[in-house]
Design an enzyme around this catalytic site. Structure first.
Site, PDB file in Angstrom:
ATOM      1  N   HIS A  14       0.843  -1.207   0.000  1.00 31.41           N
ATOM      2  CA  HIS A  14       0.000   0.000   0.000  1.00 31.41           C
ATOM      3  C   HIS A  14       0.876   1.254   0.000  1.00 31.41           C
ATOM      4  CE1 HIS A  14      -3.911   2.016   1.629  1.00 31.41           C
ATOM      5  NE2 HIS A  14      -3.160   2.916   0.986  1.00 31.41           N
ATOM      6  N   ARG A  18       2.336   8.891  -6.352  1.00 31.28           N
ATOM      7  CA  ARG A  18       1.912  10.226  -6.841  1.00 31.28           C
ATOM      8  C   ARG A  18       2.064  10.503  -8.319  1.00 31.28           C
ATOM      9  NH1 ARG A  18      -1.096  10.780  -2.583  1.00 31.28           N
ATOM     10  NH2 ARG A  18      -0.094  11.552  -0.693  1.00 31.28           N
ATOM     11  N   HIS A 140     -10.719   0.988   1.538  1.00 31.83           N
ATOM     12  CA  HIS A 140     -10.479   1.972   2.596  1.00 31.83           C
ATOM     13  C   HIS A 140     -11.813   2.053   3.339  1.00 31.83           C
ATOM     14  CE1 HIS A 140      -8.890   6.124   3.925  1.00 31.83           C
ATOM     15  NE2 HIS A 140     -10.034   5.941   4.553  1.00 31.83           N
ATOM     16  N   HIS A 194      -5.154  -0.443   5.792  1.00 28.61           N
ATOM     17  CA  HIS A 194      -4.819   0.335   7.007  1.00 28.61           C
ATOM     18  C   HIS A 194      -5.867   0.262   8.130  1.00 28.61           C
ATOM     19  CE1 HIS A 194      -7.316   3.040   4.744  1.00 28.61           C
ATOM     20  NE2 HIS A 194      -6.356   3.499   4.000  1.00 28.61           N
ATOM     21  N   ASP A 267       0.997   2.619   3.637  1.00 29.98           N
ATOM     22  CA  ASP A 267       0.184   3.753   3.167  1.00 29.98           C
ATOM     23  C   ASP A 267       1.079   4.977   2.969  1.00 29.98           C
ATOM     24  OD1 ASP A 267      -1.997   5.146   2.273  1.00 29.98           O
ATOM     25  OD2 ASP A 267      -2.948   5.392   4.226  1.00 29.98           O
TER      26      ASP A 267
END
Ligand code: DOR
Ligand code: ZN
Length: 367
Positions: A14, A18, A140, A194, A267
């Site tokens: 995870h 960008r 998520h 997460h 994350d």
């Protein structure tokens, strides 16, 4: 004296690298270098780029960039916010070349960075279709309504620690329960991103005991930081899901000990220091912290190399069919203690929420 051990290249299932679209925050090249320095040689990258990775073309564009990167093998999640994206995903999944680089679907059940919240009306169909395709579905898990209600209660406030109350534990628990029920109904290979709360761990533990095809990951920042770090970190401690009280942190560690937690994944979400610190109201700072380079040394302060191998190589490799090499590729000097400083790390963002923390184990060679 040195005390050397070897491990396969680690997997971080995870990360947010960008690119394309937010190269001022980070690039695949900069973050792959950061990953490698932390012993992570395979990474699964999330779809909240620009363009978002919700079409075959956008996926091809990302793969073309990743093909030029040598420090880390990058795989991609496919986002779905509306029905047409499911068709695009199916096309990509059925293409052998693309499938090798595709980890599965990523759904946001509430908005986070990138505003990729899925249309609630299509969520069940996505669980059904992923089950039919045998494709991993990652979510998520935060409940949009609960978060919206909580945010209303704290409108106009400026204490960044309120972020943890504006996205409360109950929000995560409600979303996890909802998603586990869909996975149970449709037999979907379902993975929770997460996971951050004691309630979440309990729900996964119970579901696993019932034979539901659910797995989960926890992030280092939810293991090594808590709401007590807001004073020190300010907006640098803002992420989604947010920092939690120590009871939750303890429950996550218990979940690791008893095997409820399948993976540790960072994350890794670089934002520039300027973006994090310039908003007048720190609650307006973007959510997300970097972590791919500091995961291994942090974990070595608490876990054995065998546990780390299970959580950061074997389990993610199996869950996402990554075919990451099993041969030893990283050598770590376990006796070396060192202090984390952003200036020594490689992420383009140049800051870390773990500044000044003493950790253990230095990656000394990578093959
Ligand atoms: O804190 C977060 N940052 N949570 C997310 O869901 C997204 C991530 C990002 O992309 O910045
Ligand atoms: Zn993320």
């Amino acid at each position: 004296m040195s005390n050397l051990i070897t491990l396969p290249g680690l997997i971080d299932c995870h990360v947010h690298f960008r690119e394309p679209g937010f190269e001022h925050k980070a690039t695949m090249k900069s973050e792959a270098a950061s990953a490698r320095a932390g012993g992570v040689l395979t990474a699964c990258e999330m779809p909240n780029t620009s363009p978002p990775c919700v079409t075959v073309n956008a996926l091809r564009q990302k793969i073309a960039i990743a093909d030029t990167i040598t420090d880390c093998d990058i795989h991609f999640f496919f986002g779905i916010t509306e029905a047409s994206h499911m068709e695009e995903f199916q096309t990509a999944w059925n293409d052998e070349g693309l499938r090798r680089r595709l980890c599965g679907v990523k759904l946001y059940l509430d908005h986070s960075t990138g505003n990729q919240k899925v249309d609630g009306g299509i969520v069940e169909d996505i669980f059904k279709r992923c089950s039919e395709l045998g494709a991993p579905l990652v979510a998520h898990c935060e409940d949009a309504e609960i978060n919206a209600e909580a945010a209303k209660m704290f409108a106009k406030q400026t204490d960044v620690s309120l972020h943890s109350l504006m996205r409360p534990s109950a929000s995560e628990a409600t979303a996890i329960e909802y998603a586990i029920n869909l996975a149970k109904k449709h037999g979907t290979p379902f993975h929770i991103a997460h996971l951050s709360t004691a309630q979440g761990i309990d729900l996964v533990r119970t579901a696993k005991a019932e034979g539901v095809t659910v797995t989960c990951e926890v992030a280092p920042h939810h293991l090594f930081l808590s709401i007590h770090d807001y004073d020190r970190l300010g907006p640098l401690g803002k992420m989604n899901p947010p920092l939690r009280p120590l009871d939750d942190v303890e429950a996550l560690w218990k979940g690791i000990e008893d095997g409820t937690v399948d993976c540790i994944a960072t994350d890794h979400a670089p934002h520039t220091l300027e973006e994090k610190t310039s908003p007048k109201n720190p609650l307006d700072a973007p959510s997300g912290v970097p972590g791919v380079e500091t995961m291994l040394p942090l974990l070595l302060t608490k876990l054995s190399p065998d546990q780390i191998k299970m959580l950061c190589y074997e389990n993610p490799n199996r869950i996402f069919s990554l075919n990451a090499p099993s041969e030893p590729r990283i050598t770590i000097d376990l006796d070396e203690e060192w202090v984390i400083h952003a200036r020594d790390l490689h992420s383009k963002c140049d800051w870390t929420p773990y500044e000044g923390m003493t950790v253990r184990g230095r990656v000394v060679t990578i093959t």
